[in-house]
Design an enzyme around this catalytic site. Sequence first.
Site, PDB file in Angstrom:
ATOM      1  CD  GLU A  80      -1.486  -0.072   3.613  1.00  0.00           C
ATOM      2  OE1 GLU A  80      -1.750   1.003   4.174  1.00  0.00           O
ATOM      3  OE2 GLU A  80      -2.073  -1.140   3.878  1.00  0.00           O
ATOM      4  CB  CYS A 112      -1.745  -5.600   5.914  1.00  0.00           C
ATOM      5  SG  CYS A 112      -1.512  -3.962   6.619  1.00  0.00           S
ATOM      6  CG  HIS A 234      -1.676  -8.514   9.525  1.00  0.00           C
ATOM      7  ND1 HIS A 234      -0.559  -7.983   8.934  1.00  0.00           N
ATOM      8  CD2 HIS A 234      -2.411  -7.457   9.975  1.00  0.00           C
ATOM      9  CE1 HIS A 234      -0.613  -6.660   9.007  1.00  0.00           C
ATOM     10  NE2 HIS A 234      -1.724  -6.320   9.634  1.00  0.00           N
TER      11      HIS A 234
END
Length: 351
Positions: A80, A112, A234
């Site tokens: 991003e 992400c 994550h």
Amino acid sequence: MSGIVTYGSYIPRYRIKPDEIARVWGENPERIKNGIFILSKSVPAPDEDVATISVEAARNALKRKKINPKEIGAIYVGSESHPYAVKPTATIVGSAIGVDFSLFAADYEFACKAGTAGMQNVKAMVDAGMIKYGLAIGADTSQGAPGDALEYSASAGGSAFIIGKDDVIAEINSTLSVASDTPDFWRREGQPYPSHGERFTGEPAYFRHVVNAAKMMMERMETQPKDYDYVVFHQPNGKFPTRAAKLLGFEEKQYKDGLITPYIGNTYSGSMMTGLSSILDVSKPGDHILAVSFGSGAGSDAFDITVTDRIEEMDRNKAPTIKKMLEKIKWVDYAIYAKYKKKIVLGDGIE
């Protein structure tokens, strides 16, 4: 079966501590550290961006396995914070590592989890016989507005995975995804920093998607937490992934090797993939891994992975391990950090 043939990562050596950021903004450093469980975060040098990080990660992957770059038929870079709004990072990487003109290439965006979306696509292309090898990269130089909560965690780094069917070190047994329209985190075109829903980023966003994706994968594979040697999620901070692991029934010994955010911060698209790299650095044949990414907006990709005997044939020290990169540190203060991150607006002609 297709899977990971080789892997590589890159983490900038510059680091800053939350205490230093808290000092500048008059915050309580202990409250910050206890709230997010981050002890330091990586800072990109002035000449480092997603393109350079991606190239370094890809080159490290090629150091571990001598693959002819011209046999890599696809490159997907998830981020991003691509350096260009119009000009792909993927082609820069391809040129740097010497791939052929006949190439599938694209830049991905899904907060992400853009890097793991690339992993899924190159695996599908390998399985379909469209390419021999595919390169998927997740990398970011993530942004956080001065004084915002994100400034304590947003960092830089990335990982690259080459996927194929020959000499696989880690078979990808299955992969699945979940997604929903969840406005937990966003940045409009042209805005320098993202906005976020603070606590809304937790239960309805991160935990809903990560936990359910993990459950769905275990249902599909007919497995339970005890069947896995490692689990990695994550890592927006140090607390969310540990809580997710405990909610699902995993123990600390299963997630500790992949939990690196406390030392480098949140590398966004590189987060889960770099945690997986850390696990591959120490794993042995037969190890079973559950890996789940998360991207705001929102969605998760889950992977069921089994390490093969081939990993013993790979000299993993031919490229820097995550442990080595964690140990290579040069501390900076907030002034240098702000300069490197271009948070100081300079006059015309000043660099």
